[in-house]
Design an enzyme around this catalytic site. Structure first.
Site, PDB file in Angstrom:
ATOM      1  N   HIS A  62      83.891  41.560 -25.286  1.00 21.81           N
ATOM      2  CA  HIS A  62      82.615  40.951 -24.882  1.00 21.81           C
ATOM      3  C   HIS A  62      81.994  40.233 -26.073  1.00 21.81           C
ATOM      4  CE1 HIS A  62      78.426  41.561 -22.777  1.00 21.81           C
ATOM      5  NE2 HIS A  62      78.625  40.313 -23.190  1.00 21.81           N
ATOM      6  N   HIS A 223      76.982  46.534 -22.537  1.00 19.36           N
ATOM      7  CA  HIS A 223      76.143  46.827 -23.715  1.00 19.36           C
ATOM      8  C   HIS A 223      75.119  47.928 -23.455  1.00 19.36           C
ATOM      9  CE1 HIS A 223      73.731  43.775 -21.709  1.00 19.36           C
ATOM     10  NE2 HIS A 223      74.381  42.765 -22.259  1.00 19.36           N
ATOM     11  N   ASP A 255      75.280  47.354 -34.157  1.00 24.78           N
ATOM     12  CA  ASP A 255      74.757  46.582 -35.287  1.00 24.78           C
ATOM     13  C   ASP A 255      73.506  47.192 -35.914  1.00 24.78           C
ATOM     14  OD1 ASP A 255      73.006  46.076 -33.214  1.00 24.78           O
ATOM     15  OD2 ASP A 255      73.091  43.890 -33.365  1.00 24.78           O
ATOM     16  N   ILE A 257      70.696  47.060 -34.676  1.00 25.98           N
ATOM     17  CA  ILE A 257      69.566  46.279 -34.174  1.00 25.98           C
ATOM     18  C   ILE A 257      69.405  46.516 -32.673  1.00 25.98           C
ATOM     19  CG2 ILE A 257      68.664  43.938 -33.800  1.00 25.98           C
ATOM     20  CD1 ILE A 257      70.278  43.109 -36.323  1.00 25.98           C
ATOM     21  N   ASP A 281      79.314  41.234 -28.819  1.00 24.44           N
ATOM     22  CA  ASP A 281      78.354  40.409 -28.068  1.00 24.44           C
ATOM     23  C   ASP A 281      77.873  39.256 -28.954  1.00 24.44           C
ATOM     24  OD1 ASP A 281      76.970  39.682 -25.777  1.00 24.44           O
ATOM     25  OD2 ASP A 281      75.214  40.892 -26.250  1.00 24.44           O
ATOM     26  N   LEU A 314      66.182  39.880 -27.459  1.00 21.06           N
ATOM     27  CA  LEU A 314      67.458  39.795 -28.153  1.00 21.06           C
ATOM     28  C   LEU A 314      68.422  38.933 -27.349  1.00 21.06           C
ATOM     29  CD1 LEU A 314      67.872  43.473 -29.410  1.00 21.06           C
ATOM     30  CD2 LEU A 314      67.725  41.436 -30.852  1.00 21.06           C
ATOM     31  N   ALA A 315      69.149  38.059 -28.036  1.00 14.13           N
ATOM     32  CA  ALA A 315      70.040  37.093 -27.381  1.00 14.13           C
ATOM     33  C   ALA A 315      71.410  37.147 -28.031  1.00 14.13           C
ATOM     34  CB  ALA A 315      69.448  35.692 -27.470  1.00 14.13           C
TER      35      ALA A 315
END
Length: 392
Positions: A62, A223, A255, A257, A281, A314-315
């Site tokens: 992913h 995710h 991560d 984050i 991701d 978040l993107a």
């Protein structure tokens, strides 16, 4: 062609075999040995691991893109760049993610990945292998859309998904959708019949709705913690369902984050080493400086490694999979061999290629990497052949 990799600490699914050697013949793992005498002259190629780790290549199922490109561009050049960057970070195979967008753009991206996979000239000079497509959307909950463009989100459409699968020439390997939406059940049943992995993603489903979807054929969650109904002790929601059901593998963006290390630790305790899939991701800013980029036609602002829409959502991420493995070891205290499993064998299991990829075992494809204690990739071998790590 016969290749010898010598003086390696070999990470198998069961142990790390120190100071050992590995034989490759015709692109397959032939043997692992430590004390057996060997004649280097009998090999076409000898690779000295110099006491570093030899691991199965990572598999990123992913990810949207990296190094300035995105799979949604629908070009061979974009996929070449993405594959080059992946191999430098230890990813020897990946799925190209096609996300929520206008149907014309979705079709273009799917067709491009299909053509890329079927291009024999391209495959003769393999970088990181594209194994198929991860279709992330457009069948999502508006409440949990995350960075998916809202104007293209819709309920599951059986006619449309059949068209996408046909257009891909059966190269769609994972479909993420919100199982609670109208039309989802018949789409899940169709995908299950096609042996396509169904992932619960961007979903506001209740515990009961997700459990029913798992009974129907959902085997993965997209995710974990992100883009899903939050946990409550009275309504456990998506999290309660996927974390407590052994039939479900959970993707995770490690991560620090997207998921706090304590939440990563909780997931590992709930799912065990066999049911966590490390994903990046990653979006196009991965490997580049902070600044303005795009994802799904939306402006994304990257600052201090975090990629966000203008409203702060978040993107995607700027994570690489070797860093995800490092983080699992150093932030969550997962054993190295288990963290490697989460980025290789578990990923292969998710898309049903674990009979030939994802671990160092005799007879499997020789997709391998050599890295140091800091997870810096020193060498990558794909299909038994040493591949150049394309510099930045």
């Amino acid at each position: 062609m016969k290749t010898l990799i010598k003086n390696a600490n070999i990470i198998t699914p069961y142990e790390i075999i120190m100071s050992s050697n590995l034989k490759i013949e015709n692109g397959k793992i032939l043997n692992i040995f430590d004390k057996e005498a060997f004649n280097e002259k009998s090999y076409d190629e000898v690779i000295d691991a110099e006491g570093k780790y030899l691991s199965p290549g990572f598999m990123d199922i992913h990810n949207h893109g990296n190094f300035g490109h995105d799979a949604m561009e629908g070009t061979k050049e974009a996929l070449n760049t993405i594959a080059n960057f992946h191999i430098k970070n230890g990813v020897t195979s990946f799925l190209a993610t096609v996300m929520t967008e206008h149907p014309i753009k979705i079709r273009k991206a799917i067709e491009n990945v299909r053509n890329y996979i079927e291009d024999r000239d391209n495959n003769a000079n393999i970088r990181s292998q594209v194994l198929g497509i991860y279709l992330e959307g457009p069948y999502f909950s508006m409440e949990k859309k995350g960075a998916q463009p809202p104007e293209f989100i819709k309920s599951p459409d059986l006619v449309e998904i059949k068209e996408y699968v046909s257009l891909s020439n059966n190269n769609i390997k994972v479909v993420a959708l919100a199982p609670e939406l109208e039309g989802a059940e018949e789409v899940i049943e169709y995908l299950r019949e096609k042996n396509i992995t169904i992932s619960a993603g961007h979903t506001n489903g209740t515990f009961e709705q997700i459990k029913k979807a798992i009974d129907l054929g959902v085997t993965q969650s997209t995710h974990l913690y992100n883009g899903m109904r939050a946990f409550s002790h009275r309504e456990p929601g998506v999290l309660g369902a996927v974390l407590t059901d052994e039939r479900v593998l959970c993707e995770m963006i490690a991560d620090g984050i997207h998921v706090h290390p304590a939440a990563m630790n909780l997931a590992v305790k709930a799912k065990g080493k066999d049911n966590i899939i490390l994903i990046s991701d990653s979006m196009m800013a991965t490997g580049l400086k902070d600044g303005k980029y795009s994802l799904g036609g939306q402006e994304v602002y990257v600052k201090n490694n975090a990629a966000r829409l203008r409203d702060g959502t978040l993107a995607g991420s700027t994570l690489t999979l070797n860093r995800a493995v490092y983080n699992m070891v150093h932030l969550v205290n997962v054993d190295l061999k288990d963290a490697v499993r989460m980025a290789s064998l578990n990923s292969a299991k998710a898309i049903r290629v674990d009979d030939k990829k994802g671990s160092i075992e005799v007879g499997k494809d020789a997709d391998l990497i050599i890295f140091d204690d800091d997870l810096k990739i020193e060498k990558a071998i794909v299909g038994g052949r040493l591949r150049k790590l394309i510099p930045e």
